[in-house]
Design an enzyme around this catalytic site. Structure first.
Site, PDB file in Angstrom:
ATOM      1  N   ASP A 109      57.741  30.180 -27.207  1.00 62.97           N
ATOM      2  CA  ASP A 109      56.912  30.600 -28.353  1.00 62.97           C
ATOM      3  C   ASP A 109      57.714  30.522 -29.651  1.00 62.97           C
ATOM      4  OD1 ASP A 109      55.029  31.222 -26.397  1.00 62.97           O
ATOM      5  OD2 ASP A 109      55.760  33.285 -26.255  1.00 62.97           O
ATOM      6  N   ASN A 166      55.454  21.970 -21.211  1.00 62.46           N
ATOM      7  CA  ASN A 166      56.763  21.722 -20.616  1.00 62.46           C
ATOM      8  C   ASN A 166      56.661  20.524 -19.654  1.00 62.46           C
ATOM      9  OD1 ASN A 166      55.971  22.605 -18.006  1.00 62.46           O
ATOM     10  ND2 ASN A 166      56.501  24.728 -18.488  1.00 62.46           N
ATOM     11  N   GLU A 187      45.807  32.053 -24.179  1.00 57.41           N
ATOM     12  CA  GLU A 187      45.670  33.454 -23.766  1.00 57.41           C
ATOM     13  C   GLU A 187      44.412  34.086 -24.366  1.00 57.41           C
ATOM     14  OE1 GLU A 187      49.483  35.376 -24.581  1.00 57.41           O
ATOM     15  OE2 GLU A 187      50.116  34.967 -22.521  1.00 57.41           O
ATOM     16  N   GLY A 247      63.845  40.283 -24.455  1.00 57.95           N
ATOM     17  CA  GLY A 247      62.459  40.303 -24.880  1.00 57.95           C
ATOM     18  C   GLY A 247      62.082  39.061 -25.670  1.00 57.95           C
TER      19      GLY A 247
HETATM   20  O1  RIB Z   1      55.698  33.406 -23.614  1.00 59.35           O
HETATM   21  C1  RIB Z   1      56.101  34.732 -23.447  1.00 59.35           C
HETATM   22  C2  RIB Z   1      54.952  35.651 -23.611  1.00 59.35           C
HETATM   23  O2  RIB Z   1      54.022  35.358 -22.599  1.00 59.35           O
HETATM   24  C3  RIB Z   1      55.282  37.116 -23.440  1.00 59.35           C
HETATM   25  O3  RIB Z   1      55.598  37.751 -24.656  1.00 59.35           O
HETATM   26  C4  RIB Z   1      54.035  37.654 -22.768  1.00 59.35           C
HETATM   27  O4  RIB Z   1      53.333  38.549 -23.557  1.00 59.35           O
HETATM   28  C5  RIB Z   1      53.188  36.451 -22.398  1.00 59.35           C
HETATM   29  O5  RIB Z   1      52.160  36.309 -23.255  1.00 59.35           O
END
Ligand code: RIB
Length: 329
Positions: free
Chosen positions: A278, A205, A160, A313
């Site tokens: 994550d 994955n 990202e 979330g």
């Molecule tokens: O992997 C989940 C995350 O992907 C979210 O929190 C979102 O921000 C994206 O980055």
């Protein structure tokens, strides 16, 4: 394939040791405000569906990894950038509450990273990502904070952030002998050679692995029946002797030392799977920083990420060592 099931008691005892790392771990990358709604089902292209109330939640793949590890008691330093909007203080505040050291985070003009997330009634999601300040994390900034990377036990990266920045962080770590774990997400099918050469462990994955290696997915979805020895060889040819392949609700497979290790899933009633991957990666980072091997770290990560699926979330659903232990004890 080795079936690496361990008892719940053993996994939770290992989890407690993840707070005992002698050196910090570092995550270089993204922080996002996740604009999240829950719907009965995900809309098809061109379709409008009704949703529940909008929630703004702390996220970003790198921030999530850092928050998970910190909640497990690891010493975590985060490198990245926030903007000058209201989300900046929100994101930094949430990471600080989780226990992440945010001292070196850059502040830039403009918007912080954001996402638009839709979660359905089965906990599945779609995510659209707008980088904002994450796109301003430069190789120069990473070089300016090289000491945070070279003093770490392990570095976590995702995609990202701008690719030159990701490569520079990996290079600095690799040259200093710091282990580098890369999550190919958001997925790109061709990882640059400079990144592969400077990384130690790949996390993907099953769909991503299939595309990376050019292999067919099993029609019946039975990954236990595929030729994992061939996958180990292909993964080594691709550049990774160590890899973690997550299989959604079916657990994961760890490739290490020329062998595959099947990590059994921890079953829960999923409310929202956002950020579970994550959480899995952040736990592995904490395990490696505490001196655990990759297989043990992934075994523990199954519990920690399963806990995350039971709440709404990403960071908002992550448990502390005590909370995860209490849930599964
Ligand atoms: O992997 C989940 C995350 O992907 C979210 O929190 C979102 O921000 C994206 O980055």
């Amino acid at each position: 394939m080795n079936a690496d099931g361990i008892s719940r008691k053993e996994a939770l005892a290992r989890l407690a040791s993840f707070a005992e790392g002698k050196r910090h771990l570092v995550v270089v990358g993204s922080m996002n405000a996740d604009y999240t709604v829950t719907t009965e089902r995900l809309p098809k292209p061109g379709e409008t569906v009704n949703a529940g109330p909008l929630r703004v939640l702390p996220g970003g793949k790198s921030g999530n990894q850092a928050a998970t590890a910190a909640k497990l008691g690891a010493d975590v330093r985060m490198l990245g950038a926030v903007g000058d909007d209201d989300n900046a203080g929100f994101l930094l505040g949430e990471l600080t509450k989780a226990g992440v050291n945010t001292d070196a985070i850059l502040h830039v003009p403009g918007a912080s990273g954001t996402t638009v997330i839709t979660v359905d009634s089965h906990g599945e999601n779609t995510i659209v990502y707008s980088p904002g300040s994450n796109g301003r994390v430069s190789p120069e900034y990473v070089r300016d904070h090289a000491d945070v990377i070279t003093g770490a036990a392990v570095l976590g990266l995702c995609l990202e952030s701008p690719m030159p920045t990701v490569i520079e962080a990996a290079r600095i770590a690799h040259e200093a002998g710091v282990k580098v774990l890369v999550n190919d997400s958001p997925f790109i099918p061709e990882l640059p050679k400079e990144l592969i050469d400077n990384a130690d462990i790949l996390l993907v994955n099953e769909h991503e692995m299939s595309q990376l290696l050019g292999i067919d997915e099993p029609e019946d979805g039975d990954w236990d029946a595929v030729d994992w020895d061939a996958i180990v060889a292909q993964m080594a040819g691709f550049g990774f002797d160590q890899a973690v392949i997550t299989l959604g609700g079916d657990g994961s497979v760890v490739i290490d030392g020329g062998e595959t290790h099947r990590i059994v899933p921890v079953k829960v009633d999923a409310v929202d799977t956002t950020g579970c991957g994550d959480s899995f990666m952040g736990t592995i980072l904490a395990g490696l920083a505490a001196g655990a091997d990759l297989v043990s770290s992934a075994q523990v990560a199954s519990y920690v990420s399963a806990y995350a699926a039971t709440g709404h979330g990403a960071q908002a659903s992550y448990g502390t060592t005590e909370q995860v232990t209490a849930k599964f004890a």
